[in-house]
Design an enzyme around this catalytic site. Structure first.
Site: not given
Length: 771
Positions: A705, A502, A304, A222, A226, A433, A338
């Site tokens: 997401e 992402a 984001r 989730f 990361e 991004t 995010f």
């Protein structure tokens, strides 16, 4: 096609970090974290802990062989605290013992002397003091300053969202095994194998090629794994490097909750202006992000938020400002969405406030302002919109007008129970991004028996990405999926991976697999043409047979592979894919950062018990823009899970830190997540059928997401239900909407409930009907 892990999951045979057989001589680690949130580290006494049974060594920052730093975007996070501590649980020492129990027992014997410093937990206070991790970011479109003059209605307010605990079933952990020549084999529960490799390289002072990070699968991520997996992997690797023994550390649940960051809490201000026809003319938003004590991924999450600050709406004049505020909490980090959900909540709050003030339903303003193809987002990209199509199909399919009438009848007939409904449109951009992260590689081997091995940078964490990789290879080669095996994710096989995040994992890695398989296929077709004395253009493969035109030949897939091997043709390919078109300039705040957008609309219906403040989610009915789903079964599962996780964030899940920076919701007895009794009674998902081309793999749009944002609708449905009971209730935009907050809002004023005819007969009837 079923998820390829279904069988081993059900049988308990799937291999996670804790299923890896422990090598003889393995040591077990445990981190000693700071007992206070902010202070100067004066002294650390390890004597009693070092004398504990089984303890082999206790490491501090002095033992770090490389750089005592794991910060990625900003180098502001030491692996082990040196002279200051910045949050409760910040690792100060790492204990190595013969057993896990002995390591944790030694923690209790460590004493530390810390001079306390002021503790900041509020991002607004941090911003006022100038405690920012990076400079403020601003996105602009049009001219907001002059646009207010065109507005017939202007409304202002604040909106707050709390954090959210990831609560992956498998906690953070790593297992480091020394190799010859100072190499390290590292098994890590991480979404970003290369991020772990890079952090370990830096901490140990070793080149990256000395460190092999290998991941079979995660028990959930989730976003929480990361970047935050880096610390635990680096600690284990450091200990293995120093002691030349294998080292394992899997955090227990209490440690994981206390020492890791959450979804970012935000406090935000908004100002919205509409003309007489309810078209939104101007919008201002200021976001105060609670980043915690170190940057982690906060600057990217903040960006984001700005990207998604207008959600599915076109607003010609926008100014959005965001502050990345440093506080004395564990560094907050990536979480599904995010930063996008926090931005979307604020625009939905602004619309809800405008609608209530004007005496209309929020859906009127929402529908009026949905973006259309060609409309410009505040960051410069032009929309290719499915917003209207999703909205209209949801309103029609789920008979929203009729349901409103039924809800009105129910509310008129019931005193103790009230229903509410809200629509939640979603527009979510797909791509990292940070443009350079939009790349992936795949290694494909075709073996001489016709079986196929596929390695990618994708990490399987329950989202079914490995199944989709099998589907890609099977479709390109036109062979049975059973012939294909997905290998573990290894930095030795696939280097320089982007994290599985992402919502771009299937697109990036699937495209790389497609390229690799296509290159091999083209070589096989050339061999077939030579073997069959025909033109290469006439050759196709179908269901494991070679065709010339429409005629099936006697060449099977396996015979063709052997023929290629006999001709010394390469049956392996290492392919690279980089998303085309996308670009973004962070200085100007303009560009084309997303490969495409995912759209959808949810209709959320709830019922409140007006005596207790408890509630149920009756239904979440969704129309979702899948593109052309390559695996509807997996995609539906992702959407259902995302909806429930989003509802949990908006309703039950309340992260609580006290003023001293200590986590109070530190166990499942004090932190509530949706269980089987609190999930929606009904979830229905309709596919939006479109022929629009996109950059997704096989046109199958991402589903990781975007579905989480449908859960925001539950918050506004609850507000509507509260207002059905108490029309004059003052309800701050403060998520999550816990039962306590519902109860307070229901009885916000004495006059509203006191005026209700609560007769014994009426109460008895209500209880009987709704029991």
């Amino acid at each position: 096609m079923k998820n390829i892990d279904s069988s081993t999951h059900v049988r308990g045979e799937s291999v996670y970090l804790d299923d890896i057989p422990v090598i003889r001589g393995t040591l077990f680690g445990a981190a000693f974290g700071s007992p206070i949130a902010h202070g100067i580290l004066k002294s650390l006494d390890l004597t009693a802990a070092e004398a504990m049974p089984g303890v082999v060594r206790i490491l501090t920052y002095k033992d770090v062989t490389g750089e005592n730093q794991i910060g990625g975007i900003v180098p502001d996070e030491p692996l082990l605290a040196e002279h200051h501590v910045h949050y409760c649980g910040m690792p100060i020492a790492f204990i190595l013992a013969e057993t896990d129990e002995e390591a944790h027992a030694a923690i209790k014997k460590i004493t530390v002397d810390i001079d306390p410093l002021p503790v900041i937990t509020d991002p607004r206070e941090a911003q006022a003091r100038g405690d920012l991790i990076v400079g403020a970011r601003t996105f602009r479109l049009g001219d907001v300053a002059t646009a207010w003059e065109q507005c017939a209605h202007v409304f202002e307010g604040t909106a707050d969202t709390n954090g959210q605990e990831h609560l992956y079933i498998e906690t953070q952990g790593a297992y480091a095994v020394p190799q010859e020549n100072n190499g390290i084999k590292l098994y890590s529960s991480t979404q970003g194998p290369t991020a772990v490799q890079r952090a370990v390289s830096r901490s140990l002072g070793l080149p990256m090629h000395q460190i092999d990070v290998d991941v079979t699968r995660l028990g959930g991520g989730f976003g929480g794994k990361e970047d935050q997996a880096n610390m635990w992997a680096a600690l284990c690797a450091l200990a293995a490097h120093v002691l030349k023994r294998p080292v394992k550390y899997a955090l227990n649940r209490i440690e994981d909750m206390a020492m890791t960051g959450k979804r970012h809490p935000y406090s935000s201000d908004f100002k919205i202006g509409l003309d007489a026809d309810l078209t939104i003319i101007a919008y201002e938003a200021t976001f105060y992000q609670n980043a915690g004590a170190a940057a982690d991924l906060s600057p990217a999450v903040l960006e984001r938020t700005l990207f998604h600050c207008t959600n599915s709406y076109f607003i010609p004049n926008v100014t959005a400002i965001a502050y990345c505020c440093r506080t004395n909490l564990p560094p907050n980090t990536a979480f599904r969405g995010f930063g996008g959900p926090q931005g979307m909540f604020v625009i939905e709050a602004a619309i809800a406030k405008a609608a209530y003030s004007l005496g209309i339903d929020a859906a009127v303003i929402q529908a009026k302002n949905l973006n259309q193809t060609g409309d410009e987002f505040p960051y410069g990209q032009k929309a290719e919109s499915e917003a209207r199509a999703c909205w209209d199909k949801a309103v029609t399919t789920y008979k929203v007008d009729m349901r409103r009438s039924q809800i009105a009848d129910f509310n008129a007939a019931n005193i103790l129970y009230k229903k509410g409904v809200a629509l939640m449109p979603v527009c979510f951009g797909i791509s990292f991004t940070n443009t350079r992260m939009n790349q992936a590689r795949a290694l494909v081997h075709v073996y001489t028996d016709g079986s196929v091995g596929v390695s990618t940078g994708a990490v399987e964490m329950g989202q079914g990405v490995n199944t989709k990789m099998v589907q890609v290879a099977a479709q390109v080669f036109s062979i049975l999926p059973e012939r294909i095996k997905i290998q573990s994710t290894s930095t030795y096989r696939i280097a320089n991976t982007s994290p599985s995040a992402a919502s771009a994992t299937a697109d990036l890695n699937g495209r790389a697999v497609q390229i690799a398989c296509t290159d091999i296929l083209n070589r096989l077709k050339a061999v077939a043409a030579q073997e069959l004395h025909t033109d290469e253009a006439a050759i196709t493969l179908k269901d494991e047979w070679v065709y010339v035109g429409d005629q099936c030949t006697d060449y099977t897939w396996q015979r063709l592979v052997l023929a290629a091997y006999g001709r010394r043709i390469s049956l392996s390919e290492h392919a690279h894919y980089a998303t085309p078109v996308i670009h973004f300039d962070p200085v100007t705040g303009k560009g084309h950062p997303f490969a495409y957008h995912v759209y959808g609309t949810a209709v959320v219906e709830v019922t409140i018990d007006c005596v207790r403040g408890t509630y149920e989610t009756d239904a979440v009915n969704v129309v979702h823009d899948f593109g052309a789903s390559m695996n509807p079964l997996i995609d539906r599962g992702q959407i259902e899970g995302g909806i429930v996780q989003g509802i949990g964030w908006m309703t039950l899940e309340e992260v609580i830190y006290d003023k001293a920076g200590r986590l109070r919701s530190n166990a499942l007895s004090t932190y509530k997540v949706p269980d089987i009794y609190s999930v929606p009674k009904e979830i229905t998902i309709e596919f939006l059928q479109t022929q629009t081309d996109n950059l997704a793999i096989f046109r199958s749009k991402a589903v990781g997401e975007p579905p989480l944002m449908y859960g925001i609708g539950a918050y506004f449905a609850l507000r509507n239900a509260i207002r059905a009971f108490n029309p004059s209730a003052t309800i701050p935009f403060d998520a999550p909407m816990t039962p306590e907050k519902v109860l307070l809002a229901l009885y916000d004023t004495i006059s509203a409930p006191a005026a209700l005819p609560l007769t014994n007969d009426k109460i008895a009837t209500d209880l009987a009907v709704n029991s």
